[in-house]
Design an enzyme around this catalytic site. Structure first.
Site, short mmCIF file in Angstrom:
data_model
loop_
_atom_site.label_atom_id
_atom_site.label_comp_id
_atom_site.label_asym_id
_atom_site.label_seq_id
_atom_site.Cartn_x
_atom_site.Cartn_y
_atom_site.Cartn_z
N GLN A 256 0.84 -1.20 0.00
CA GLN A 256 0.00 0.00 0.00
C GLN A 256 0.88 1.25 0.00
O GLN A 256 0.57 2.24 -0.66
CB GLN A 256 -0.93 -0.03 1.23
CG GLN A 256 -2.00 1.06 1.24
CD GLN A 256 -3.01 0.89 0.11
OE1 GLN A 256 -3.14 -0.18 -0.46
NE2 GLN A 256 -3.70 1.97 -0.22
N SER A 282 -6.35 0.75 4.22
CA SER A 282 -6.94 0.23 2.98
C SER A 282 -7.68 -1.07 3.23
O SER A 282 -7.18 -1.95 3.94
CB SER A 282 -5.84 -0.02 1.94
OG SER A 282 -6.37 -0.77 0.87
N HIS A 284 -7.90 -3.30 1.23
CA HIS A 284 -7.13 -4.37 0.58
C HIS A 284 -6.26 -5.14 1.58
O HIS A 284 -5.85 -6.26 1.31
CB HIS A 284 -6.28 -3.80 -0.56
CG HIS A 284 -7.11 -3.42 -1.76
ND1 HIS A 284 -7.53 -4.33 -2.69
CD2 HIS A 284 -7.62 -2.23 -2.14
CE1 HIS A 284 -8.26 -3.72 -3.63
NE2 HIS A 284 -8.32 -2.43 -3.32
N ASP A 291 -10.28 -5.13 -6.49
CA ASP A 291 -10.45 -4.24 -7.63
C ASP A 291 -10.71 -5.15 -8.82
O ASP A 291 -9.84 -5.94 -9.21
CB ASP A 291 -9.19 -3.39 -7.86
CG ASP A 291 -8.99 -2.38 -6.74
OD1 ASP A 291 -9.96 -2.12 -6.00
OD2 ASP A 291 -7.86 -1.87 -6.59
N GLU A 335 -15.30 4.75 -7.06
CA GLU A 335 -14.50 3.70 -7.69
C GLU A 335 -15.47 2.66 -8.24
O GLU A 335 -16.10 1.93 -7.48
CB GLU A 335 -13.54 3.05 -6.67
CG GLU A 335 -12.42 3.98 -6.25
CD GLU A 335 -11.33 3.27 -5.43
OE1 GLU A 335 -11.46 2.06 -5.16
OE2 GLU A 335 -10.35 3.95 -5.08
N TRP A 337 -14.90 0.02 -9.62
CA TRP A 337 -14.31 -1.33 -9.68
C TRP A 337 -14.04 -1.98 -8.33
O TRP A 337 -13.72 -3.14 -8.25
CB TRP A 337 -12.97 -1.23 -10.43
CG TRP A 337 -12.04 -0.22 -9.76
CD1 TRP A 337 -11.20 -0.48 -8.72
CD2 TRP A 337 -11.91 1.17 -10.05
NE1 TRP A 337 -10.55 0.68 -8.33
CE2 TRP A 337 -10.97 1.71 -9.15
CE3 TRP A 337 -12.50 2.03 -11.00
CZ2 TRP A 337 -10.60 3.06 -9.16
CZ3 TRP A 337 -12.13 3.37 -11.00
CH2 TRP A 337 -11.19 3.87 -10.09
N HIS A 338 -14.15 -1.21 -7.23
CA HIS A 338 -13.74 -1.75 -5.93
C HIS A 338 -14.94 -2.43 -5.22
O HIS A 338 -15.86 -1.76 -4.77
CB HIS A 338 -13.16 -0.63 -5.06
CG HIS A 338 -12.71 -1.07 -3.70
ND1 HIS A 338 -11.38 -1.11 -3.32
CD2 HIS A 338 -13.40 -1.51 -2.62
CE1 HIS A 338 -11.28 -1.53 -2.08
NE2 HIS A 338 -12.51 -1.78 -1.63
#
Ligand code: ZN
Length: 369
Positions: A256, A282, A284, A291, A335, A337-338
């Site tokens: 990150q 994050s 993630h 994503d 976003e 795509w997330h």
């Protein structure tokens, strides 16, 4: 003989009277009645000593009263408020109720105050002056007593509906992003990671596995998340002709930091802050965020796969995490795509009720204190 009889009769009478006073059949009968209702021995004595039997008989059994009657802090003057209270497991319950009554709060307010309190927050609250109309901010079951000053200030500054005030303040929106953050070291499928809630350095995501290469290159995800994603991807292919792919899954703190630095160099601070979260903050890091890439097109939002995903992802336990309408709440620019795995139950509820994960978390998952 005659004299003896004259003495014995009154003597027996006096003894009888003493016995009756000692046994006190009326008190015995009253005790019996209250015991049948369910009151404990100490409570019953308090009720009778304070001549409250008739009042109590009208109410029948009340758990809060039973508790308060047994307490040394019982104060007869407060009886009318006591009988309206719901019992809540807190230290020094009766003593604190008495203090709240003394400050001027009514029964409804006291119920709300105690429901939104923990032992610590109640102690702090009792040191503050009386608040007028406190009910309007405490009527929600997710209200937090320690936030009362922030609710008042946020409503003065923003003039929005009180329920939103409570939700937004609980999220933390009255503070700057990355201000007063908390850290968690514990993984859970419903964990909230955003600009107020990060992970600690020793945080370990659970069950990280490699994403099979036909779904994404050199990526890792939480195993349950991956299984749900593969099912979604295959169903997408069956209906649109193309698969959904993983562009980016799990990232550790260093990944990150690298991502942040790369963006900072290429796009500058403002852009980077809008799209890339600080290391530690994050989603993630959890292994639960993806994503997503479309097989048919580079720009995900323009693909038929994305349109399919927006309509169907919730059935597989995914939510589109950073929507256009929610930028002020999530602190992240839209976003397309997330996606975040939260499980089917939560995803379905959020899909039907149109809310951010922040709001869902505040309403249903956030613990008091
Ligand atoms: Zn992402």
């Amino acid at each position: 003989m005659k004299i003896k009889k004259k003495i014995i009769i009154p003597l027996v009478l006096v003894i009888l009277i003493i016995i009756i006073i000692l046994i006190n059949p009326i008190r015995l009968y009253n005790k019996h009645q209250l015991k049948n209702l369910g009151y404990n021995e100490t409570s019953i004595n308090t009720i009778l000593d304070n001549k409250l039997k008739d009042n109590v008989l009208k109410i029948e059994y009340n758990k809060t009263l039973d508790y308060i009657f047994s307490s040394k802090e019982f104060n007869k003057k407060n009886f009318d408020i006591y009988k309206e209270l719901e019992y809540i497991e807190l230290d020094d319950y009766t003593k604190n109720v008495n203090l709240l009554i003394k400050k001027g709060y009514n029964a409804k307010e006291i119920n709300l105050i105690l429901k939104s309190a923990t032992n610590e927050t109640l102690t702090d609250f009792l040191e503050k002056d009386y608040y007028e109309n406190i009910s309007k901010f405490l009527e929600f079951n997710f209200s937090k007593l320690e936030n009362i000053d922030r609710y008042i200030k946020y409503q003065n500054d923003n003039n929005i509906d009180k329920e939103l005030v409570v939700i937004y303040v609980n999220i933390g929106l009255d503070k700057e992003f990355y201000q007063d953050t908390t850290e968690t070291s514990k993984f859970s499928y419903d964990m909230l990671i955003n600009k107020y809630h990060g992970i600690s350095e020793d945080f370990k995501p659970e069950n990280l596995v490699d994403v099979p290469s036909e779904y994404g290159k050199n990526q890792k995800l939480n195993e349950t998340t991956l299984k749900a994603f593969i099912k979604m991807s295959e169903d997408c292919k069956a209906e649109t002709g193309n698969k959904l792919l993983v562009r980016s899954g799990y990232r550790d703190l260093k990944d990150q930091q690298d991502t942040y630095n790369t963006y900072l160099k290429s796009y500058g601070k403002t852009y980077t802050e809008n799209y890339v979260t600080h290391p530690g903050f994050s989603e993630h890091h959890t292994g639960l965020a993806i994503d997503v890439k479309a097989e048919s097109k580079d720009v995900f939002a323009d693909s038929k796969e994305s349109k399919w995903a927006y309509q169907n992802a919730y059935k597989y336990g995914f939510i589109l995490r950073y929507k256009k309408a929610d930028e002020k709440i999530t602190g992240i620019k839209y976003e397309s795509w997330h996606f975040r795995y939260v499980g089917e139950e939560i995803a379905k509820y959020m899909h039907e009720n149109e809310m951010t994960y922040e709001e869902y978390y505040v309403r249903f998952l956030d613990k008091k204190g």
